[in-house]
Scaffold this motif. Structure first.
Motif, PDB file in Angstrom:
ATOM      1  N   ASP A   1       0.855  -1.182   0.000  1.00  0.00           N
ATOM      2  CA  ASP A   1       0.000   0.000   0.000  1.00  0.00           C
ATOM      3  C   ASP A   1       0.893   1.236   0.000  1.00  0.00           C
ATOM      4  N   GLY A   2       1.022   1.885  -1.136  1.00  0.00           N
ATOM      5  CA  GLY A   2       1.909   3.016  -1.298  1.00  0.00           C
ATOM      6  C   GLY A   2       1.551   4.229  -0.457  1.00  0.00           C
ATOM      7  N   ARG A   3       0.373   4.235   0.131  1.00  0.00           N
ATOM      8  CA  ARG A   3      -0.029   5.369   0.969  1.00  0.00           C
ATOM      9  C   ARG A   3       0.522   5.259   2.375  1.00  0.00           C
ATOM     10  N   ARG A   4       1.069   4.103   2.709  1.00  0.00           N
ATOM     11  CA  ARG A   4       1.450   3.809   4.082  1.00  0.00           C
ATOM     12  C   ARG A   4       2.973   3.687   4.200  1.00  0.00           C
ATOM     13  N   ASN A   5       3.505   4.054   5.372  1.00  0.00           N
ATOM     14  CA  ASN A   5       4.919   3.893   5.688  1.00  0.00           C
ATOM     15  C   ASN A   5       5.047   3.210   7.039  1.00  0.00           C
TER      16      ASN A   5
END
Length: 56
Positions: A31-35
């Motif tokens: 999920d590219g929105r999450r780090n």
């Protein structure tokens, strides 16, 4: 693409902690929105030692 919203205090703090080498941010591959935020090994050791002192 970036939003026009100002950076929150929490994100500014995370950025500063990254610059100081105390934490690292890793992108989530799913999920590219999450780090993910990880403590540096040295900081993790120091925090463990600090909290272990309170158990004595």
């Amino acid at each position: 693409m970036a939003s026009g919203l100002p950076t929150t205090s929490a994100l500014r703090l995370l950025r500063r902690l990254c610059e100081e080498g105390l934490i690292s941010r890793e992108a989530d591959r799913d999920d590219g929105r999450r780090n993910y935020v990880r403590l540096s090994p040295e900081l993790a050791h120091r925090l463990t030692a600090y909290f272990a002192e309170g158990d004595a």
